[in-house]
Design a protein around this motif. Structure first.
Motif, PDB file in Angstrom:
ATOM      1  N   ARG A 141      22.656  11.146  -6.825  1.00 51.43           N
ATOM      2  CA  ARG A 141      21.963  10.892  -8.073  1.00 51.43           C
ATOM      3  C   ARG A 141      20.495  10.519  -7.922  1.00 51.43           C
ATOM      4  O   ARG A 141      19.672  10.807  -8.782  1.00 51.43           O
ATOM      5  N   TYR A 142      20.163   9.817  -6.815  1.00 54.85           N
ATOM      6  CA  TYR A 142      18.795   9.299  -6.666  1.00 54.85           C
ATOM      7  C   TYR A 142      18.056   9.893  -5.466  1.00 54.85           C
ATOM      8  O   TYR A 142      18.616  10.026  -4.382  1.00 54.85           O
ATOM      9  N   LEU A 143      16.772  10.182  -5.686  1.00 57.34           N
ATOM     10  CA  LEU A 143      15.888  10.653  -4.612  1.00 57.34           C
ATOM     11  C   LEU A 143      14.685   9.715  -4.542  1.00 57.34           C
ATOM     12  O   LEU A 143      13.902   9.626  -5.491  1.00 57.34           O
ATOM     13  N   VAL A 144      14.539   9.020  -3.407  1.00 56.25           N
ATOM     14  CA  VAL A 144      13.435   8.067  -3.219  1.00 56.25           C
ATOM     15  C   VAL A 144      12.220   8.802  -2.661  1.00 56.25           C
ATOM     16  O   VAL A 144      12.338   9.571  -1.694  1.00 56.25           O
ATOM     17  N   THR A 145      11.063   8.584  -3.255  1.00 48.04           N
ATOM     18  CA  THR A 145       9.859   9.212  -2.723  1.00 48.04           C
ATOM     19  C   THR A 145       8.731   8.201  -2.544  1.00 48.04           C
ATOM     20  O   THR A 145       8.603   7.248  -3.322  1.00 48.04           O
ATOM     21  N   HIS A 146       7.923   8.426  -1.514  1.00 50.54           N
ATOM     22  CA  HIS A 146       6.687   7.671  -1.342  1.00 50.54           C
ATOM     23  C   HIS A 146       5.656   8.295  -2.257  1.00 50.54           C
ATOM     24  O   HIS A 146       5.805   9.440  -2.685  1.00 50.54           O
ATOM     25  N   LEU A 147       4.604   7.570  -2.546  1.00 48.71           N
ATOM     26  CA  LEU A 147       3.620   8.071  -3.509  1.00 48.71           C
ATOM     27  C   LEU A 147       2.419   8.709  -2.831  1.00 48.71           C
ATOM     28  O   LEU A 147       1.586   9.318  -3.491  1.00 48.71           O
ATOM     29  N   GLY A 148       2.351   8.575  -1.534  1.00 49.00           N
ATOM     30  CA  GLY A 148       1.349   9.327  -0.797  1.00 49.00           C
ATOM     31  C   GLY A 148      -0.020   8.677  -0.703  1.00 49.00           C
ATOM     32  O   GLY A 148      -0.212   7.515  -1.055  1.00 49.00           O
ATOM     33  N   SER A 149      -0.961   9.490  -0.233  1.00 49.57           N
ATOM     34  CA  SER A 149      -2.315   9.021   0.035  1.00 49.57           C
ATOM     35  C   SER A 149      -3.310   9.886  -0.722  1.00 49.57           C
ATOM     36  O   SER A 149      -3.202  11.110  -0.729  1.00 49.57           O
ATOM     37  N   HIS A 150      -4.295   9.233  -1.338  1.00 45.81           N
ATOM     38  CA  HIS A 150      -5.315  10.029  -2.053  1.00 45.81           C
ATOM     39  C   HIS A 150      -6.391  10.540  -1.100  1.00 45.81           C
ATOM     40  O   HIS A 150      -7.302  11.256  -1.509  1.00 45.81           O
ATOM     41  N   LEU A 151      -6.250  10.221   0.179  1.00 44.50           N
ATOM     42  CA  LEU A 151      -7.112  10.720   1.255  1.00 44.50           C
ATOM     43  C   LEU A 151      -8.606  10.489   0.992  1.00 44.50           C
ATOM     44  O   LEU A 151      -9.448  11.297   1.402  1.00 44.50           O
ATOM     45  N   GLY A 152      -8.920   9.417   0.278  1.00 42.23           N
ATOM     46  CA  GLY A 152     -10.318   9.088   0.029  1.00 42.23           C
ATOM     47  C   GLY A 152     -10.851   9.580  -1.309  1.00 42.23           C
ATOM     48  O   GLY A 152     -11.985   9.273  -1.696  1.00 42.23           O
ATOM     49  N   SER A 153     -10.045  10.336  -2.045  1.00 39.92           N
ATOM     50  CA  SER A 153     -10.515  10.869  -3.342  1.00 39.92           C
ATOM     51  C   SER A 153     -10.506   9.794  -4.433  1.00 39.92           C
ATOM     52  O   SER A 153     -11.016  10.013  -5.529  1.00 39.92           O
ATOM     53  N   GLY A 154      -9.918   8.658  -4.141  1.00 38.63           N
ATOM     54  CA  GLY A 154      -9.891   7.548  -5.099  1.00 38.63           C
ATOM     55  C   GLY A 154      -8.551   7.413  -5.807  1.00 38.63           C
ATOM     56  O   GLY A 154      -7.793   8.369  -5.905  1.00 38.63           O
ATOM     57  N   GLU A 155      -8.296   6.184  -6.287  1.00 39.19           N
ATOM     58  CA  GLU A 155      -7.002   5.902  -6.905  1.00 39.19           C
ATOM     59  C   GLU A 155      -6.766   6.700  -8.181  1.00 39.19           C
ATOM     60  O   GLU A 155      -5.654   7.154  -8.444  1.00 39.19           O
ATOM     61  N   GLU A 156      -7.815   6.877  -8.968  1.00 39.80           N
ATOM     62  CA  GLU A 156      -7.653   7.585 -10.232  1.00 39.80           C
ATOM     63  C   GLU A 156      -7.255   9.042  -9.987  1.00 39.80           C
ATOM     64  O   GLU A 156      -6.344   9.570 -10.632  1.00 39.80           O
ATOM     65  N   ALA A 157      -7.924   9.670  -9.026  1.00 36.50           N
ATOM     66  CA  ALA A 157      -7.606  11.062  -8.681  1.00 36.50           C
ATOM     67  C   ALA A 157      -6.181  11.152  -8.135  1.00 36.50           C
ATOM     68  O   ALA A 157      -5.409  12.048  -8.489  1.00 36.50           O
TER      69      ALA A 157
END
Ligand code: ZN
Ligand code: MN
Ligand code: MN
Length: 279
Positions: A103-119
């Motif tokens: 039923r559940y799939l856990v995911t990490h949210l990743g890295s914006h690689l310097g593009s900024g949090e908003e991007a």
């Protein structure tokens, strides 16, 4: 109490259920394939059927089983090709979970690689929403991160903001990792500080959205932003804090999954026993 650990699928995916039963798990987590590669061999119908049959026979409840996304996808990536590949991988994993009855799939949210949090947040909303449109009932759980450079989703407010932007809402929930929260800076060492952290989580994310607790002690200190899991009660969080977290989850019927190391100090069965004792 629903409690267990991450178990290996070595040999064949259905063996994961045997591994869980051997360790007296009443909850468990798997990777549906090698987590270190981009490509996965298609899931064989017979093997998927064997997994579902063994799971039904195990007595482990359906809402106590989750899969974890592989490591390479980065859903916050500013790079078009990497982002598209990551979204495809996420959609594919939801399909594999559906086939396995997970039923559940856990995911990490990743890295914006310097593009900024908003991007990064923009990418995440786009990619996760696309996976949310997949025609299956698998719920995607956003996992809080330890706050490594350029990572998204360590702060509870940010996690809540992201969750509120995702549609359909019923396809999304949260997985809280105690080691990651502590490494980011949420003090979980005492009953009082842990309660304050969970109250903040409730206010910003909503405990009703919490579907899985990753119960891990931390090898590195508060605010270290280092993702180093450790045996329950023997790390920087310690017994009082781990106990508070375990009670919070078990009291709400939330499955507890351990991602603790296996070494001379203690094995999985030992950490599961410890979790039951501390809860
Ligand atoms: Zn994780
Ligand atoms: Mn985790
Ligand atoms: Mn971790």
């Amino acid at each position: 109490m629903k409690v267990g650990c991450h178990v290996s699928i070595s040999g064949s995916i259905d063996r994961a259920v045997d591994n869980a039963v051997d360790r007296e798990c009443t909850a468990f987590q798997i990777f549906t394939r090698n987590p270190r590669g981009w490509n996965a061999a298609p899931l064989d119908d017979g093997v998927a059927g064997a997994f579902r049959e063994k799971l039904a026979a195990s007595g482990i409840e359906e809402d106590a089983v989750c899969a974890h996304m592989p490591y390479l996808p980065n859903l916050a990536s500013p790079k078009d090709e990497g982002f598209a590949r990551s979204v495809r991988s996420l959609v594919e994993e939801t399909e594999r979970c559906a086939k396995l009855g997970i039923r559940y799939l856990v995911t990490h949210l990743g890295s914006h690689l310097g593009s900024g949090e908003e991007a990064g947040m923009g990418r995440l909303v786009e990619g996760l929403s696309e996976a949310g449109r997949a025609k299956n009932n698998v719920m995607i759980l956003l996992e809080n991160t330890a706050g490594q450079k350029n990572s998204v989703g360590s702060e509870f407010g940010q996690l809540g903001e992201l969750l509120r932007k995702l549609r359909p809402a019923k396809k999304f929930g949260v997985c809280l990792d105690t080691c990651h929260a502590f490494a980011y800076g949420y003090d979980l060492r005492t009953k009082k500080s842990a309660r304050a952290a969970f109250d903040e989580f409730d206010a910003k994310v909503g405990l009703g959205n919490l579907r899985i607790l990753h119960l891990n002690d931390a090898k590195a200190g508060l605010g270290s932003r280092l993702d180093r899991h450790y045996h329950l009660g023997l790390g920087e969080i310690g017994e009082e804090g781990i106990s508070a977290a375990a009670r919070m989850a078990s009291g709400r019927g939330i499955p507890v999954i351990l991602e603790t190391p296996i070494d001379g100090e203690r094995d999985d069965a030992g950490n599961i026993r410890k979790a039951r004792e501390l809860a």
